[in-house]
Design a protein around this motif. Structure first.
Motif, PDB file in Angstrom:
ATOM      1  N   ILE A  80       0.821  -1.207   0.000  1.00 48.38           N
ATOM      2  CA  ILE A  80       0.000   0.000   0.000  1.00 48.38           C
ATOM      3  C   ILE A  80       0.860   1.264   0.000  1.00 48.38           C
ATOM      4  O   ILE A  80       0.592   2.202  -0.741  1.00 48.38           O
ATOM      5  N   TYR A  81       1.919   1.307   0.828  1.00 42.09           N
ATOM      6  CA  TYR A  81       2.684   2.527   1.054  1.00 42.09           C
ATOM      7  C   TYR A  81       4.049   2.465   0.377  1.00 42.09           C
ATOM      8  O   TYR A  81       4.661   1.407   0.273  1.00 42.09           O
ATOM      9  N   VAL A 112      -3.957  15.079   0.103  1.00 44.18           N
ATOM     10  CA  VAL A 112      -3.828  14.770  -1.321  1.00 44.18           C
ATOM     11  C   VAL A 112      -2.681  15.601  -1.894  1.00 44.18           C
ATOM     12  O   VAL A 112      -2.584  16.803  -1.657  1.00 44.18           O
ATOM     13  N   LEU A 113      -1.803  14.943  -2.648  1.00 43.57           N
ATOM     14  CA  LEU A 113      -0.636  15.623  -3.194  1.00 43.57           C
ATOM     15  C   LEU A 113      -1.036  16.693  -4.204  1.00 43.57           C
ATOM     16  O   LEU A 113      -1.913  16.482  -5.051  1.00 43.57           O
ATOM     17  N   CYS A 253      -3.426  10.338  -5.428  1.00 43.38           N
ATOM     18  CA  CYS A 253      -2.142  10.122  -4.752  1.00 43.38           C
ATOM     19  C   CYS A 253      -2.081  11.016  -3.514  1.00 43.38           C
ATOM     20  O   CYS A 253      -2.332  12.226  -3.594  1.00 43.38           O
ATOM     21  N   ALA A 254      -1.753  10.436  -2.382  1.00 45.73           N
ATOM     22  CA  ALA A 254      -1.714  11.174  -1.114  1.00 45.73           C
ATOM     23  C   ALA A 254      -0.388  10.933  -0.412  1.00 45.73           C
ATOM     24  O   ALA A 254       0.356  10.001  -0.735  1.00 45.73           O
ATOM     25  N   MET A 255      -0.105  11.784   0.556  1.00 50.72           N
ATOM     26  CA  MET A 255       1.124  11.657   1.351  1.00 50.72           C
ATOM     27  C   MET A 255       0.776  11.795   2.819  1.00 50.72           C
ATOM     28  O   MET A 255      -0.140  12.534   3.187  1.00 50.72           O
ATOM     29  N   VAL A 692      -5.326   7.002  -2.258  1.00 50.65           N
ATOM     30  CA  VAL A 692      -6.463   7.123  -1.357  1.00 50.65           C
ATOM     31  C   VAL A 692      -7.758   7.053  -2.167  1.00 50.65           C
ATOM     32  O   VAL A 692      -7.857   7.629  -3.258  1.00 50.65           O
ATOM     33  N   ALA A 693      -8.727   6.300  -1.654  1.00 46.53           N
ATOM     34  CA  ALA A 693     -10.021   6.158  -2.323  1.00 46.53           C
ATOM     35  C   ALA A 693     -10.916   7.341  -1.982  1.00 46.53           C
ATOM     36  O   ALA A 693     -10.649   8.114  -1.060  1.00 46.53           O
ATOM     37  N   SER A 694     -12.032   7.445  -2.720  1.00 48.23           N
ATOM     38  CA  SER A 694     -12.985   8.511  -2.461  1.00 48.23           C
ATOM     39  C   SER A 694     -13.674   8.287  -1.122  1.00 48.23           C
ATOM     40  O   SER A 694     -13.726   7.163  -0.609  1.00 48.23           O
ATOM     41  N   HIS A 695     -14.241   9.347  -0.578  1.00 47.39           N
ATOM     42  CA  HIS A 695     -14.936   9.241   0.699  1.00 47.39           C
ATOM     43  C   HIS A 695     -16.138   8.305   0.593  1.00 47.39           C
ATOM     44  O   HIS A 695     -16.418   7.531   1.520  1.00 47.39           O
TER      45      HIS A 695
END
Length: 738
Positions: A80-81, A112-113, A253-255, A692-695
């Motif tokens: 995942i990471y 979110v990047l 893409c998230a951090m 990351v998926a949507s809410h």
């Protein structure tokens, strides 16, 4: 389908077949000799326990097979990471009045990047973007006060900032430090010429933005321009970059950045919390900034007998050791600190033979102060110890002070002599010292001049001695008024800024010996300093021609501190247990909070010992300190055709003294006279990226999970309540006898 998924499916089928086979055989209850209501109840109870046993066995078997499936495969977390290898955070610092720096939430900040391409692009982050909070990726050219303050004011939509540090310095100068460094703890106050206080006459650091002294409630990390940043940019381009005015689609893409700080508010608060003992091992939340000063003298001083020395007159030669930048682990300090203490080290080496062959009447005390960036920690401590008779000499023994400041000689080969306009009015020693400096420079490729107008001393350790008493002294700098250093207390104040470069075909050992133009210029400065100190100490002017700094020595020291400390020369000058401290990158000169001497301190101590001391023919077991001398065992060099080093014992007057602000010994955490800087403690420093998926999808996944949980609980209840029916092999006749 990948290998891991295949193994999980196969083992899941095995678990299902096992459960089905076990269920088909049923779970029989123990037979009884008499069938009665009591026995039937017992039979139902037995069925319940059989069901529980069946479920327990199933779980054990499934866990066993799942474990087998996971052997040799990557963990789910690694799938995942993507962890970032090089991350240097901005950390939280506190003083008597407030806190500065950055921190994350306890569980890290997730955003979110968004790669910021220009200041105009900030609107997406602060207003129009539909998927906040954002974690902003900044190129170094956009890491400005204007942009950072806008991000700070819109922090509800900002999860953090990652700054990509370039491989080359920017063309425009910048300094995250204040425009008036150490303005509250120098000599110029309301009681000592208030017209010159707070940089009223000269703004020393006009490029200072004060960014290092702001507080941010989100993490800010520095990242190298390497494979990690390429992965981040590619992830952003693949998932987050909107095209033709459209909105990016999930997954995004998230951090996540971790840099939670334990201390809050100010130094008084965190030190009070340090002393709250609710357990046998109380948790500390902050530590005072501290390290050690390094000092030595041309004639050894009895360090066990503290206080005033009758008949001892000392010329103090000083330089600062430390530096800082916005990010705590990137503080090269090439111009702000290294240029000065390298010149003083080379001067001490140049004076070794002259002071031994024809010792001058006065002693020369070399002092390298640590923590000067943070309100003069090292120098204020030495002055305090001298006043309290806790040092080898006291203030009455100090004849005069010569401090070597920023001497990188950027603009031209000219040194400027700064003195205090208040104290020099009643002192002829100042005039003599200035004349001797000008005389010592004759015949060299460097000129020495006074500014020509009245202005206060630049930020310098000498100011702390003047706060105690009007001691004559001069500070040597390469600037007439404002700093010529365009990157003061910045991560760009590095070897490149000092124009230290090498031909591309040289090996590391050849680079070590290559004499750069910067080394040649600093050699001239060191020669001026050495000759001046010798005359000021009462030495004969006829010997000045023989006092010359060694350019080979200067270039080695510069290479060791600004390019890589892990080199063959440094390895010879230190003991074997310090070799692990040497690295293949520039030294970090941030003062830190270590209770033991830091790496720069130890390197300067051993260098000073080797450059001013002498070898003695004793074994390692007999190489230990005495009252007058310090004895240090170093590993030496390996002879030709051998890999075994030949160590030796070095005798010198080089010693360490504590560089901890007196405020912490006096428990005066709101002091206005001494530094009160502390550093917060932290537990985890790391960064990682992921998709990351949507809410909506997250809520759907949570709902499905809750539904599966409730269904499994309902099925378990039904199976348990009907166990005597589901797992029995048929009802036995009532008249059965055994």
């Amino acid at each position: 389908m990948d290998l891991l998924s295949s193994k999980w499916l196969v083992n899941l089928l095995v678990c299902c077949l096992f459960v089905g086979e076990l269920s088909s055989h049923g779970c029989r209850c123990p037979r009884s000799r008499v069938i009665s209501g009591r026995v039937r109840a017992r039979a139902r109870g037995g069925s319940y326990w059989c069901t529980s046993l069946l479920l327990f066995v199933c779980v054990c078997v499934c866990v066993y097979f799942i474990f087998l499936a996971g052997v040799g495969c990557n963990s789910v977390e690694k799938k995942i990471y993507v962890n970032l290898n090089y991350t240097v955070p901005c950390v939280r610092l506190l003083n008597a009045t407030h806190q500065i720096g950055c921190q994350s939430h306890l569980s890290g900040n997730v955003g979110v990047l968004h790669v910021l391409e220009s200041e105009e692009n900030l609107d997406w982050v602060l207003h129009s973007g539909l998927t906040p909070p954002y974690l902003v990726i900044l190129e170094s050219s956009l890491f400005t006060r204007s942009i950072m303050m806008k991000l700070k004011n819109g922090s509800s939509r900002v999860a953090g900032v990652a700054v990509v540090t370039p491989n080359a310095n920017p063309s425009q100068g910048t300094s995250p430090h204040t425009s008036c460094p150490n303005e509250n703890t120098g000599v110029y106050t309301e009681n000592y010429d208030p017209t010159m206080a707070r940089c009223n006459v000269t703004v020393w650091n006009p490029l200072g933005t004060g960014l290092s002294y702001e507080e941010f409630d989100f993490p800010i990390f520095a990242m190298k321009e390497d494979n990690d940043t390429q992965v981040i940019r590619q992830c952003y381009m693949d998932h987050n970059r909107a095209g033709n005015g459209s909105t990016p689609q999930y997954p995004l893409c998230a951090m996540q950045l971790y840099s939670h700080m334990s201390a809050v508010t100010d130094t008084a608060t965190c030190m009070r919390r340090n002393n709250i003992n609710f357990s046998l091992s109380p948790e500390m939340v902050c530590d005072p900034l501290s390290d050690f000063n390094v000092w030595a003298s041309t004639r050894p001083l009895n360090n066990t007998a503290k206080g005033h020395k009758e008949g001892e007159s000392v010329v103090l030669a000083a330089a600062r050791l430390d530096s800082r930048s916005f990010f705590f682990d990137i503080a090269p300090g090439a111009e702000s600190g290294v240029s000065g203490f390298v010149a003083l080290l080379a001067a001490a080496h140049a004076l070794r033979n002259a002071t031994q062959e024809a010792p001058p009447p006065r002693n020369i005390l070399y002092a390298f102060f640590h923590g000067e960036t943070f309100d003069y920690i090292g120098s204020s401590r030495m002055v305090y110890d001298m006043e309290k008779n806790n040092f080898a000499v006291d203030l009455d023994n100090i004849h005069s002070v010569l401090e070597v400041g920023q001497v990188g000689l950027h603009a031209e080969s000219r040194l400027w002599l700064h003195s205090d306009p208040v104290s020099r009015k009643n002192s002829s020693v100042n005039e003599e010292l200035i004349l001797r400096l000008q005389s010592a420079a004759s015949g060299l490729n460097v000129s020495v001049e006074e500014p020509g107008f009245s202005q206060p001393l630049p930020p310098s350790s000498f100011q702390r001695f003047l706060r105690a008493r009007p001691i004559p002294g001069v500070v040597i700098e390469d600037h007439r008024s404002a700093f010529t250093n365009s990157f003061y207390e910045s991560m760009y104040d590095n070897a490149e800024y000092l124009n230290i470069s090498y031909p591309p075909d040289l090996t590391p050992d050849e680079q070590l010996e290559y004499v750069t133009d910067t080394a040649k210029a600093l050699t001239e400065v060191a020669t001026v300093v050495a000759r001046t100190l010798y005359i000021q100490a009462g030495g004969a002017e006829s010997r000045l021609g023989s006092i010359n700094a060694d350019p080979q020595m200067v270039t080695r020291i510069l290479y060791g501190f600004l390019v890589r400390s892990n080199n063959s020369w440094f390895q010879q000058l230190i003991p074997s247990d310090l070799v692990s401290h040497l690295t293949d990158r520039p030294t970090n000169f941030y003062v830190g909070v270590a209770q033991q001497p830091g790496k720069p301190t130890l390197l300067v101590q051993y260098l000073l010992a080797n450059l001013t001391g002498s070898t003695v023919n004793v074994s390692q077991d007999d190489c230990w300190n005495q009252r007058m001398y310090s004895y240090l065992w170093v590993q030496g060099a390996a002879p030709p055709n051998s890999t075994e080093r030949v160590g030796f014992c070095m005798r010198s007057a080089a010693r360490l003294s504590k560089a901890l602000s007196p405020a912490f010994d006096l428990h005066e955490y709101t002091s206005k006279d001494y530094s009160t800087w502390t550093e917060s403690r932290w537990k985890t420093i790391k960064g990682r990226i992921f998709l990351v998926a949507s809410h909506e999808l997250e809520m759907l996944t949570l709902g499905v999970g809750v539904g599966v949980l409730l269904t499994s609980l309902m099925l378990t209840y039904i199976m348990s309540s009907k166990a005597d029916i589901l797992f029995s092999s048929g009802r036995e006749p009532a008249n059965a006898t055994y």
